[in-house]
Write a protein that holds these residues in place. Sequence first.
Motif, PDB file in Angstrom:
ATOM      1  N   GLN A   1       0.820  -1.205  -0.021  1.00 13.36           N
ATOM      2  CA  GLN A   1       0.044   0.092  -0.149  1.00 13.36           C
ATOM      3  C   GLN A   1       0.782   1.309  -0.082  1.00 13.36           C
ATOM      4  O   GLN A   1       0.619   2.176  -0.578  1.00 13.36           O
ATOM      5  CB  GLN A   1      -0.951   0.045   1.262  1.00 13.36           C
ATOM      6  N   THR A   2       1.896   1.263   0.755  1.00  5.64           N
ATOM      7  CA  THR A   2       2.805   2.518   0.811  1.00  5.64           C
ATOM      8  C   THR A   2       3.670   2.723  -0.615  1.00  5.64           C
ATOM      9  O   THR A   2       3.431   3.527  -0.913  1.00  5.64           O
ATOM     10  CB  THR A   2       3.912   2.135   1.843  1.00  5.64           C
ATOM     11  N   GLY A   3       3.837   1.402  -1.237  1.00  4.73           N
ATOM     12  CA  GLY A   3       4.519   1.617  -2.404  1.00  4.73           C
ATOM     13  C   GLY A   3       3.574   2.252  -3.469  1.00  4.73           C
ATOM     14  O   GLY A   3       3.785   3.046  -4.261  1.00  4.73           O
ATOM     15  N   GLN A   4       2.350   1.830  -3.457  1.00  3.98           N
ATOM     16  CA  GLN A   4       1.320   2.165  -4.478  1.00  3.98           C
ATOM     17  C   GLN A   4       1.132   3.873  -4.214  1.00  3.98           C
ATOM     18  O   GLN A   4       1.090   4.456  -5.077  1.00  3.98           O
ATOM     19  CB  GLN A   4      -0.148   1.630  -3.897  1.00  3.98           C
ATOM     20  N   LYS A   5       0.952   4.073  -2.823  1.00  6.69           N
ATOM     21  CA  LYS A   5       0.741   5.619  -2.567  1.00  6.69           C
ATOM     22  C   LYS A   5       1.957   6.504  -3.083  1.00  6.69           C
ATOM     23  O   LYS A   5       1.696   7.661  -3.657  1.00  6.69           O
ATOM     24  CB  LYS A   5       0.733   5.775  -1.241  1.00  6.69           C
ATOM     25  N   ILE A   6       3.217   6.026  -3.075  1.00 10.54           N
ATOM     26  CA  ILE A   6       4.380   6.817  -3.275  1.00 10.54           C
ATOM     27  C   ILE A   6       4.126   6.837  -5.015  1.00 10.54           C
ATOM     28  O   ILE A   6       4.375   7.865  -5.669  1.00 10.54           O
ATOM     29  CB  ILE A   6       5.699   5.712  -2.895  1.00 10.54           C
ATOM     30  N   GLN A   7       3.755   5.609  -5.493  1.00 10.41           N
ATOM     31  CA  GLN A   7       3.531   5.881  -6.921  1.00 10.41           C
ATOM     32  C   GLN A   7       2.871   6.737  -7.404  1.00 10.41           C
ATOM     33  O   GLN A   7       2.702   7.641  -8.423  1.00 10.41           O
ATOM     34  CB  GLN A   7       3.228   4.277  -7.603  1.00 10.41           C
TER      35      GLN A   7
ATOM     36  N   LEU B   1       1.737   9.522  -5.667  1.00  6.12           N
ATOM     37  CA  LEU B   1       2.399  10.962  -5.513  1.00  6.12           C
ATOM     38  C   LEU B   1       3.301  11.304  -6.588  1.00  6.12           C
ATOM     39  O   LEU B   1       3.445  12.597  -6.933  1.00  6.12           O
ATOM     40  CB  LEU B   1       2.997  10.901  -4.144  1.00  6.12           C
ATOM     41  N   ALA B   2       4.273  10.433  -6.922  1.00  2.00           N
ATOM     42  CA  ALA B   2       5.318  10.448  -7.932  1.00  2.00           C
ATOM     43  C   ALA B   2       4.451  10.677  -9.260  1.00  2.00           C
ATOM     44  O   ALA B   2       4.738  11.908  -9.907  1.00  2.00           O
ATOM     45  CB  ALA B   2       6.227   9.508  -8.077  1.00  2.00           C
ATOM     46  N   SER B   3       3.250  10.223  -9.618  1.00  2.00           N
ATOM     47  CA  SER B   3       2.604  10.536 -10.802  1.00  2.00           C
ATOM     48  C   SER B   3       2.105  11.968 -10.590  1.00  2.00           C
ATOM     49  O   SER B   3       1.977  12.608 -11.623  1.00  2.00           O
ATOM     50  CB  SER B   3       1.388   9.383 -10.866  1.00  2.00           C
TER      51      SER B   3
ATOM     52  N   SER C   1       4.774  14.416 -11.154  1.00  2.00           N
ATOM     53  CA  SER C   1       5.006  14.386 -12.499  1.00  2.00           C
ATOM     54  C   SER C   1       3.939  15.405 -13.296  1.00  2.00           C
ATOM     55  O   SER C   1       4.147  16.171 -14.053  1.00  2.00           O
ATOM     56  CB  SER C   1       4.869  13.049 -13.249  1.00  2.00           C
ATOM     57  N   ASP C   2       2.528  15.177 -13.272  1.00  2.00           N
ATOM     58  CA  ASP C   2       1.652  16.050 -13.675  1.00  2.00           C
ATOM     59  C   ASP C   2       1.885  17.661 -13.508  1.00  2.00           C
ATOM     60  O   ASP C   2       1.479  18.259 -14.226  1.00  2.00           O
ATOM     61  CB  ASP C   2       0.298  15.550 -13.253  1.00  2.00           C
ATOM     62  N   ILE C   3       2.513  18.007 -12.213  1.00  2.00           N
ATOM     63  CA  ILE C   3       2.584  19.210 -11.632  1.00  2.00           C
ATOM     64  C   ILE C   3       3.724  19.939 -12.545  1.00  2.00           C
ATOM     65  O   ILE C   3       3.500  20.853 -13.200  1.00  2.00           O
ATOM     66  CB  ILE C   3       2.869  19.440 -10.248  1.00  2.00           C
ATOM     67  N   SER C   4       4.708  19.154 -12.778  1.00  2.00           N
ATOM     68  CA  SER C   4       5.654  19.497 -13.553  1.00  2.00           C
ATOM     69  C   SER C   4       5.377  19.714 -15.019  1.00  2.00           C
ATOM     70  O   SER C   4       5.969  20.603 -15.704  1.00  2.00           O
ATOM     71  CB  SER C   4       6.939  18.428 -13.522  1.00  2.00           C
ATOM     72  N   ALA C   5       4.599  18.724 -15.605  1.00  2.00           N
ATOM     73  CA  ALA C   5       4.219  18.919 -17.052  1.00  2.00           C
ATOM     74  C   ALA C   5       3.328  20.294 -17.038  1.00  2.00           C
ATOM     75  O   ALA C   5       3.487  20.829 -17.895  1.00  2.00           O
ATOM     76  CB  ALA C   5       3.358  17.622 -17.187  1.00  2.00           C
ATOM     77  N   TYR C   6       2.473  20.532 -16.222  1.00  2.00           N
ATOM     78  CA  TYR C   6       1.747  21.717 -15.958  1.00  2.00           C
ATOM     79  C   TYR C   6       2.466  22.988 -15.998  1.00  2.00           C
ATOM     80  O   TYR C   6       2.345  24.022 -16.687  1.00  2.00           O
ATOM     81  CB  TYR C   6       1.030  21.766 -14.750  1.00  2.00           C
ATOM     82  N   GLU C   7       3.538  22.958 -15.245  1.00  2.00           N
ATOM     83  CA  GLU C   7       4.525  23.936 -15.116  1.00  2.00           C
ATOM     84  C   GLU C   7       5.470  24.404 -16.384  1.00  2.00           C
ATOM     85  O   GLU C   7       5.695  25.359 -16.905  1.00  2.00           O
ATOM     86  CB  GLU C   7       5.512  23.967 -14.023  1.00  2.00           C
ATOM     87  N   ARG C   8       5.640  23.210 -17.220  1.00  2.00           N
ATOM     88  CA  ARG C   8       6.527  23.231 -18.112  1.00  2.00           C
ATOM     89  C   ARG C   8       5.542  23.918 -19.505  1.00  2.00           C
ATOM     90  O   ARG C   8       5.824  24.490 -20.313  1.00  2.00           O
ATOM     91  CB  ARG C   8       6.711  21.918 -18.702  1.00  2.00           C
TER      92      ARG C   8
ATOM     93  N   LEU D   1       3.879  17.673  -1.598  1.00  2.00           N
ATOM     94  CA  LEU D   1       3.926  16.379  -2.274  1.00  2.00           C
ATOM     95  C   LEU D   1       5.366  15.752  -1.651  1.00  2.00           C
ATOM     96  O   LEU D   1       5.567  14.440  -1.527  1.00  2.00           O
ATOM     97  CB  LEU D   1       3.664  16.442  -3.691  1.00  2.00           C
ATOM     98  N   HIS D   2       6.371  16.672  -2.304  1.00  2.00           N
ATOM     99  CA  HIS D   2       7.763  16.026  -1.870  1.00  2.00           C
ATOM    100  C   HIS D   2       7.824  15.552  -0.449  1.00  2.00           C
ATOM    101  O   HIS D   2       8.374  14.492   0.059  1.00  2.00           O
ATOM    102  CB  HIS D   2       8.756  17.189  -2.019  1.00  2.00           C
TER     103      HIS D   2
END
Length: 185
Positions: free
Chosen positions: A32-38, A40-42, A45-52, A137-138
């Motif tokens: 469950q923790t690994g899934q939550k980390i994935q 949050l990482a996704s 990544s979406d936030i970074s794409a928005y900023e780009r 998020l970080h």
Amino acid sequence: MAQKEYEMRYKLAAEASGFTSAFSQAQQTLSQTGQKIQELASLQSDISAYERQQQAIEKTQSQLELLEQKYNNYQRELDETGTFSAKLANEQAKVWQQYEQGTAKLEQQEQALKEMGDALTEAGVDTDNLTEESEQLHQEMVELKAQEEQAEQAAKELGEGADQAGDELDQMGKEAQEAGEQSET
């Protein structure tokens, strides 16, 4: 004596099932923790794409401003000379074409940004405060990774404990069986 052997095996089986249950819970927590980390990482990544995408829009807007200035400069030159110049008119037409293409590109970029923003808002991200959201998020990912490491360690320790208990159960079972065989003779 057979009754005593049965009781001993029952107690040992109960201990072994306790290890198995705890080990399964630790593995489930780890998963469950690994899934939550994935997740949050996704999201990160979406936030970074928005900023780009925001940066791409700003760049396109700057290019459009330059093209508009260039177009106006050609128009001013044509007006000041008072005579028609095919060369200047062609250059101005090229700039106007680039401007129209840039405007279409800007519209596409803005539509993509809107869609990204809607998706982020739906995920609970405040697009007006991306820096803070990104930092949160970080921090959440750091905490989850620490939990994941703890769960991995607990699972490892439980696995080792289960192995040790299994070995002890085997030994006790052998001893009980031997005791049972000796009492029968």
